[in-house]
Enzyme design. Structure first.
Site, PDB file in Angstrom:
ATOM      1  N   ARG A 105      80.576  17.272  26.793  1.00 34.13           N
ATOM      2  CA  ARG A 105      80.898  18.393  26.143  1.00 34.13           C
ATOM      3  C   ARG A 105      82.666  19.522  26.897  1.00 34.13           C
ATOM      4  O   ARG A 105      82.252  19.510  28.131  1.00 34.13           O
ATOM      5  CB  ARG A 105      80.009  19.551  26.018  1.00 34.13           C
ATOM      6  CG  ARG A 105      80.356  20.542  25.034  1.00 34.13           C
ATOM      7  CD  ARG A 105      79.237  21.977  25.632  1.00 34.13           C
ATOM      8  NE  ARG A 105      79.843  23.166  25.980  1.00 34.13           N
ATOM      9  CZ  ARG A 105      79.317  24.311  26.354  1.00 34.13           C
ATOM     10  NH1 ARG A 105      78.512  24.307  26.843  1.00 34.13           N
ATOM     11  NH2 ARG A 105      79.859  25.332  26.228  1.00 34.13           N
ATOM     12  N   HIS A 149      85.426  28.515  24.451  1.00 37.51           N
ATOM     13  CA  HIS A 149      84.830  29.129  24.497  1.00 37.51           C
ATOM     14  C   HIS A 149      85.455  30.726  26.113  1.00 37.51           C
ATOM     15  O   HIS A 149      86.399  30.401  27.213  1.00 37.51           O
ATOM     16  CB  HIS A 149      84.850  28.114  26.148  1.00 37.51           C
ATOM     17  CG  HIS A 149      83.044  27.598  27.179  1.00 37.51           C
ATOM     18  ND1 HIS A 149      82.725  27.357  26.935  1.00 37.51           N
ATOM     19  CD2 HIS A 149      83.904  28.722  27.546  1.00 37.51           C
ATOM     20  CE1 HIS A 149      81.543  27.726  27.235  1.00 37.51           C
ATOM     21  NE2 HIS A 149      81.890  28.571  28.785  1.00 37.51           N
ATOM     22  N   GLU A 194      78.233  31.090  23.514  1.00 36.82           N
ATOM     23  CA  GLU A 194      77.368  32.072  23.987  1.00 36.82           C
ATOM     24  C   GLU A 194      78.545  33.755  23.244  1.00 36.82           C
ATOM     25  O   GLU A 194      78.770  34.278  23.863  1.00 36.82           O
ATOM     26  CB  GLU A 194      77.871  32.069  25.755  1.00 36.82           C
ATOM     27  CG  GLU A 194      76.469  31.123  26.728  1.00 36.82           C
ATOM     28  CD  GLU A 194      77.035  31.331  27.717  1.00 36.82           C
ATOM     29  OE1 GLU A 194      77.241  32.024  28.490  1.00 36.82           O
ATOM     30  OE2 GLU A 194      76.067  30.455  28.357  1.00 36.82           O
ATOM     31  N   ASN A 320      72.324  27.035  26.648  1.00 37.00           N
ATOM     32  CA  ASN A 320      72.535  27.427  27.705  1.00 37.00           C
ATOM     33  C   ASN A 320      71.004  28.200  28.588  1.00 37.00           C
ATOM     34  O   ASN A 320      70.599  29.193  28.513  1.00 37.00           O
ATOM     35  CB  ASN A 320      73.966  28.167  27.845  1.00 37.00           C
ATOM     36  CG  ASN A 320      75.039  27.383  26.987  1.00 37.00           C
ATOM     37  OD1 ASN A 320      74.850  26.243  26.820  1.00 37.00           O
ATOM     38  ND2 ASN A 320      76.305  28.095  27.167  1.00 37.00           N
ATOM     39  N   TYR A 322      69.679  29.607  32.158  1.00 35.95           N
ATOM     40  CA  TYR A 322      70.009  29.448  33.717  1.00 35.95           C
ATOM     41  C   TYR A 322      68.742  30.082  34.259  1.00 35.95           C
ATOM     42  O   TYR A 322      68.862  29.251  35.346  1.00 35.95           O
ATOM     43  CB  TYR A 322      71.514  29.932  34.196  1.00 35.95           C
ATOM     44  CG  TYR A 322      72.299  29.021  33.686  1.00 35.95           C
ATOM     45  CD1 TYR A 322      73.064  28.088  34.605  1.00 35.95           C
ATOM     46  CD2 TYR A 322      73.042  29.720  32.467  1.00 35.95           C
ATOM     47  CE1 TYR A 322      74.287  27.166  34.291  1.00 35.95           C
ATOM     48  CE2 TYR A 322      74.269  28.874  31.841  1.00 35.95           C
ATOM     49  CZ  TYR A 322      74.813  28.172  33.163  1.00 35.95           C
ATOM     50  OH  TYR A 322      75.757  26.912  32.750  1.00 35.95           O
ATOM     51  N   GLU A 379      74.175  23.836  28.196  1.00 37.51           N
ATOM     52  CA  GLU A 379      74.370  23.998  29.603  1.00 37.51           C
ATOM     53  C   GLU A 379      73.070  24.607  30.847  1.00 37.51           C
ATOM     54  O   GLU A 379      72.292  24.649  30.240  1.00 37.51           O
ATOM     55  CB  GLU A 379      74.907  25.005  29.260  1.00 37.51           C
ATOM     56  CG  GLU A 379      76.700  25.092  29.355  1.00 37.51           C
ATOM     57  CD  GLU A 379      77.355  26.421  29.476  1.00 37.51           C
ATOM     58  OE1 GLU A 379      76.958  27.035  30.600  1.00 37.51           O
ATOM     59  OE2 GLU A 379      77.944  26.838  28.626  1.00 37.51           O
TER      60      GLU A 379
HETATM   61  C1  FCB Z   1      77.470  30.215  31.143  1.00 38.79           C
HETATM   62  C2  FCB Z   1      78.994  29.699  30.630  1.00 38.79           C
HETATM   63  C3  FCB Z   1      79.722  28.648  31.192  1.00 38.79           C
HETATM   64  C4  FCB Z   1      79.587  29.225  33.332  1.00 38.79           C
HETATM   65  C5  FCB Z   1      78.118  28.789  33.205  1.00 38.79           C
HETATM   66  C6  FCB Z   1      77.929  29.326  34.748  1.00 38.79           C
HETATM   67  O1  FCB Z   1      77.664  31.508  30.743  1.00 38.79           O
HETATM   68  O2  FCB Z   1      78.731  29.075  29.706  1.00 38.79           O
HETATM   69  O3  FCB Z   1      80.786  28.878  31.190  1.00 38.79           O
HETATM   70  O4  FCB Z   1      80.363  30.280  33.731  1.00 38.79           O
HETATM   71  O5  FCB Z   1      77.362  30.106  32.758  1.00 38.79           O
END
Ligand code: FCB
Length: 470
Positions: A105, A149, A194, A320, A322, A379
């Site tokens: 991607r 992006h 995002e 995405n 984290y 992500e």
């Molecule tokens: C996300 C973004 C990506 C990168 C990661 C760590 O929010 O999409 O570009 O910065 O975090």
């Protein structure tokens, strides 16, 4: 190129850990939990890796402008060179192929194709993406093109950027152009990455480009992003037979910091004002009542004329993910909240709370609430202060542990009935982490930002074995 300060020295790294429960990192066993046709990939974005910022006719983007303003970037760096992927893409495609990933991607730099955002085409810019797509396909890797992006052409920002409703037309024309040139070879498309981060961090908090601090503007941007998504989707489908179109949302797990009524309410309000703010309209429900209420209370809707944006028509919803964000109320006022990691929790170098169970639960919740046809983890990954040791290895056991637990959580979500079809690691290479510059390494491949040498980390070999189930 100047020597950049190393990761730990830019902003202190204080890894606070409570011992995590035992977990399985065996890639072969983990790999067996996924269907054979599951898509394992890597994710990256143009400004973070390409470099070649002023080459072959590329116009400036808002990130070129923002990064040059004093005080905006932790280590004072820009994406002018980044990983030099623009020149080194054959090597990078080789790395992806060697690691056995099935998909990649990447995002397109709008101002490389259309230097002022609309009008005349910059053929050398388009040629770069043609070469990239062809080399991916030649190596048996499926490209997924992300149209946006965050690196809006500066010329369009000068015309009001995403706050100007005309952006819907600008974006749709750009999407149609790319679809007409690459749609014969690329079926996987993503309109936006995002949208909440772009709208809120760029236009309300001012810590991302274009660096504005005005909530009503951020709300207009969000609204236009939803409209741009819907219109571009129609344009892509008109050009690309069998197109699969989606969008990537960053939905981290939102949790109240304590059991108090105040914290619970704050968590619900934040999640509605941020995540449901985009997802509800995207799935045809209009703006959420609670989010409307708190944005209105905080004055964010002053002078904004909000009507219902059209629904999104998605083939897949990209997630995405984290971390877990815990919310505590500082007062009864909307947006007077503390949001972050619980003190004492296991955290990455970003100070992000490691919460793999949150990935499983977020997938399940999104599926239950919106029932998207398909979901893809677009992500997931972690930053740690990696170094190349004397033997030439990068022993990133922290990242392997992070990835193994999140992959296991994804498998649990599939077992719970979530139609999850892919997982893209953020990221292939260490790269330019926005306002943190080069101080945060997310790659499975280490990049020395002076020599630009690439060194696969232990996590890269681990991912290779996961994909191969070996
Ligand atoms: C996300 C973004 C990506 C990168 C990661 C760590 O929010 O999409 O570009 O910065 O975090």
């Amino acid at each position: 190129m100047s020597t950049r300060p190393d990761a730990a020295s830019v902003l202190g790294y204080d890894r606070v850990v409570t011992t995590p429960p035992a977990f399985d990192t065996d890639p072969a066993r983990l790999g067996q939990s996924f269907p054979a046709d599951f898509t394992w990939g890597f994710a990256a974005s143009a400004y973070q890796i390409e470099g070649a910022a002023a080459e072959d006719g590329r116009g400036p983007s808002i990130w070129d402008t923002f990064a040059r303003q004093p005080g905006t970037i932790a280590d004072g760096s820009t994406g002018d060179v980044a990983c030099d992927h623009y020149h080194r893409y054959p090597q990078d495609v080789g790395l992806i192929a060697d690691l056995g990933a099935r998909a990649y991607r990447f995002s397109v730099s709008w101002s490389r194709i259309l230097p002022v955002g609309t009008g005349s085409i910059n053929q050398p810019g388009l040629d770069f993406y043609e070469r990239l797509v062809d080399s991916l396909l030649g190596a048996g890797i499926r490209p997924m093109i992300n149209l946006f992006h965050w690196d809006l052409p500066q010329a369009l920002q000068d015309r009001g950027g995403f706050a100007n409703p005309e952006v819907v037309g600008w974006f749709t024309d750009y999407a149609a152009l790319l679809a007409s040139r690459l749609g014969d070879r690329v079926t996987d498309w993503m309109t936006l990455n995002e949208p909440a981060v772009f709208a809120f961090l760029g236009h309300a908090d001012g810590i991302h480009a274009p660096g504005l601090r005005d909530w009503p503007t951020a709300i207009r941007v969000a609204d236009n992003e939803l409209r741009a998504h819907a219109a571009a989707t129609v344009a892509i489908r008109a050009q690309v037979r069998d197109a699969r179109v989606g969008v990537a949302f960053d939905v981290n797990q939102v949790a109240p910091a304590t059991d108090s009524d105040q914290d619970r309410l704050a968590a619900d309000q934040w999640s509605s004002a941020r995540d449901a703010w985009f997802l509800d309209p995207l799935f045809g429900r209009g703006y959420p009542a609670l989010g409307l209420d708190v944005h209105r209370q905080a004055g964010h809707l002053d002078g904004v004329d909000l009507t219902e944006p059209p629904a999104g028509d998605l083939d897949y919803l990209g997630l995405n993910y984290y971390r877990r964000d815990s919310v505590s109320a500082k007062s009864d006022r909307a947006f007077d909240w503390e949001i972050g990691a619980v003190p004492g929790s296991e955290q990455t170098q970003m100070d992000w709370h490691v919460a793999p169970d949150g990935l499983r639960d977020t997938l399940i919740d999104l599926h239950r609430t919106y029932a998207p046809r398909e979901m893809v983890i677009t992500e997931n990954g972690a930053a740690y202060p990696d170094t190349v040791d004397q033997a030439g290895d990068v022993r990133d056991a922290d990242r392997v542990a992070y990835l193994a637990r999140h992959v296991a959580a994804a498998a649990e979500a599939i077992r719970a009935g979530v139609p999850l079809t892919g997982y893209y690691v953020w990221s292939l290479l260490d790269n330019y982490e926005w306002s943190l510059g080069y101080s945060r390494r997310f790659g499975l491949v280490h990049v020395d930002f002076d020599s630009l040498r690439r060194t696969p980390k232990d996590s890269a070999r681990w991912y290779q074995r996961l994909i191969a189930r070996a």
